[in-house]
Write an enzyme that holds these catalytic residues in place. Structure first.
Site: not given
Ligand code: AMP
Length: 631
Positions: A8, A69, A168, A190
């Site tokens: 992850d 990211k 994810e 999430d």
């Protein structure tokens, strides 16, 4: 086969896991931590990654890179907000992307991410006593092609063989569903450091099907931090007339203090932020202190606009999955930001049930990635992972109409074939224009590619049978094939990553279709009326040509109707009603012509259509301007 890990690669933290004895297990890093901050720092020729990099961030604000990211696979224009906020220097690259400038060196987001990956894998290899070369890496569901590619490249730069990029929320459901037996509908909420995703999945009996996903790629826990920073800076400026945000080091200290306060407020009703020696008083040159009490309720006021943005993706995900909240069996929380009490409250209020707390929100994604890695290397059996198409896929048909072959939110892999035909006589080629979107007008949708199928034997219009097949594999790669049935001649095109679009793009296209629904309906009706009129015209011409011995006098009324129709088809100002009228005129003229020229006593046998009726009942679509679907 060699062991593969699941990673992850988070905005704020990263986690690495592996299948051990049939169970997904988190691997600890060299410092003993289960999560590793996604932070890289450059300091005196040294490169630091993870906790050690994070720890020295304040003293080395410009040399410490975090939240990378947010920059992955994005163009300079797309990240203006992020650039403005970053305490480190971000510059535009020649390729239109971004680079981080530290000293004289430029680093790409992929290179920095690769350093984080390398650290995770090195530490894990050490712990396992075994070299790791293969990995599954997760990304937010709404990462677009460029962002996924950048992630894949980061893996390559780190020397990894990236087996698959997995969404994810899908990974989270995978980790959750492994120990579940029955069928359940699960909503994965999430909310991490940088992104927000909502997915509705069917989980059970080894099959995971993503029913829908929505989200916001610009919403995360760090926005909460910045909301606190903005408040702090404003209060400080009002009191001392100093803009702390202009000083990179002060900004970095405020960001850290804000995050700390935010985390404390998840457990406490209030906290105090204190930052000594944050600035110099311009008048007296004395050091200034920042000391502020922050209550949970003030914090909730500060983040209220951000919290509001959590609602729509949830509503949209339910809508697309065609269920209401009562249809959700389980709500799974993923990501550190779901620990904020106000976030949990919103989830509970919107979905009418308490979220499942049995899965660790920080680790669940990596665990799911490890399971997926196990599936791909044969360690884990009996699991199939299914994704969905975010937008409809189809082809352009006559009159610029978008004809759908695969509806949005269809589970992949999927294969769909439809038969089309030509619009003109002796047409030897057709162009297949592959598009993605929700609008009736082809030109309003996203063009994915075009290709030609040639070598169709000369035949009357409407005779050739051209099969178009859309085939999307588990990776979202679309293969479109067209095949002319009489000759077996084929042409095809392959389009990568049709299941991966940016959230903005999907949202824009769906909204666009909603707001233009009425226009699109009119457009489609007009196109159908025009196509119907043109088909009737072609049919009339064919029958006139084929009817032997017809006199000019018998032909004239039909020829007039044909000419009038032909003119109208080329005239962009002719409306639907007029086309319907012209089609009716043509049908009547054709019927009169057939009656006048028919041999005596020949009637259309009962149950059989006359040519005029056959032509008027024709409802086939036509692919592009010279190409149409057969019945
Ligand atoms: P993730 O991307 O899942 O690692 O989530 C990281 C985000 O969660 C960061 O913005 C953290 O500040 C935030 N976070 C972690 N723990 C907490 C907590 N206890 N309360 C509020 N936010 C938290």
């Amino acid at each position: 086969m060699a062991k593969a890990v699941g990673i992850d690669l988070g905005t704020t933290n990263s986690v690495i896991a592996i299948m051990e004895g049939g169970e997904p297990t988190v691997l600890v890093n060299g410092e003993g931590g289960r999560t590793t901050p996604s932070v890289v720092a450059f300091k005196d020729d040294q490169r630091l990654v993870g906790q050690v990099a994070k720890r020295q961030a304040v003293l080395n604000a410009q040399g410490t890179l975090f939240e990378i990211k947010r920059f992955m696979g994005r163009t300079w224009e797309e990240v203006s907000d992020e650039v403005e906020r970053a305490p480190y220097e971000v510059v535009k690259a020649d390729d239109g992307g971004v680079r981080f400038k530290v000293g004289d060196e430029l680093h790409s987001p992929e290179q920095i991410s690769a350093m984080v990956l390398r650290k995770l894998v090195n530490d894990a290899s050490e712990q396992l006593g075994q070299k790791i070369t293969q990995a599954v890496i997760t990304v937010p569901a709404y990462f677009n092609n460029a962002q996924r590619e950048a992630t894949q490249n980061a893996g390559k730069i780190a020397g990894l063989d990236v087996l698959r990029i997995v969404n994810e929320p899908t990974a989270a459901a995978l980790a959750y569903g492994l120990e579940k037996k029955g069928n359940e509908t699960v909503l994965v909420f999430d909310f991490g450091g940088g992104t927000f995703d909502v997915s509705v999945l069917e989980v059970g009996e080894g099959v995971f099907e993503v029913r829908s996903t929505h989200g916001d790629t610009h919403l995360g826990g760090s926005d909460f931090d910045y909301a606190i920073v903005d408040w702090l800076a404003k209060e400080f400026q009002a009191e001392y007339g100093v803009d702390l945000k202009k000083d990179k080091q002060a900004l970095q200290r405020m960001i850290e203090a804000a995050e700390k306060a935010k985390i404390e407020l998840s457990g406490l009703p209030e906290t105090t932020i204190s930052l000594p020696f944050i600035a110099m008083d311009p008048a007296s040159n004395a050091p200034l202190y920042l000391e502020k009490k922050l209550t949970r309720s003030t914090f909730e006021d500060l983040i209220a606009p951000l919290l509001k943005r959590l609602r729509k993706p949830v509503e949209d995900a339910l809508k697309d999955a065609k269920i209401d909240k009562s249809g959700i069996d389980e709500v799974i929380l993923v990501g550190g930001s779901t620990r904020v009490p106000a976030v949990k409250a919103i989830v509970q209020e919107m979905l009418g049930k308490a979220p499942n707390q049995t899965v660790n929100p920080d680790e669940v994604v990596a665990l799911g990635a490890a399971i997926q890695a196990g599936v791909l290397t044969g360690d884990v059996e009996d699991i199939v992972l299914l994704d969905v198409t975010p937008l409809s896929l189809g082809v352009e048909t006559k009159g610029g109409v978008f004809t759908t072959l695969i509806e949005r939110n269809t589970t992949v892999p999927v294969r769909k074939t439809e038969t089309f035909t030509t619009a003109d006589a002796n047409q030897t080629g057709v162009e297949v224009h592959v598009l993605q979107g929700e609008r009736s007008m082809a030109r309003e949708n996203k063009s994915l590619g075009k290709f030609k199928l040639d070598g169709i034997p000369p035949m009357p219009a409407g005779m050739p049978q051209i099969e178009i097949t859309y085939d999307i594999d588990a990776n979202g790669v679309l293969n479109v094939t067209s095949r002319e049935k009489s000759t077996g001649k084929e042409a095809s095109i392959t389009i990568q990553n049709t299941t991966t679009l940016s959230e903005d793009e999907v949202e824009r296209m769906v909204k666009d279709a909603e707001s233009h629904a009425e226009d699109d309906k009119k457009f489609r009706e007009l196109a159908e009326a025009r196509n119907g009129c043109d088909a009737m015209r072609a049919q009339a011409v064919k029958i006139m040509d084929e009817t032997e011995g017809a006199t000019d006098e018998q032909k004239q009324p039909l020829q007039d109707a044909v000419d009038e129709a032909a003119k109208a088809v080329d005239d962009p100002n002719v409306d639907t009603d007029r086309f319907e009228e012209l089609t009716k005129n043509l049908a009547e003229a054709l019927q009169a012509f057939q009656q006048a020229t028919a041999p005596a006593a020949t009637e259309t046998p009962e149950g059989e259509e006359s040519a005029a009726e056959a032509a008027s009942s024709e409802e086939d679509d036509v692919i592009d301007a010279d190409f149409k679907p057969a019945g």
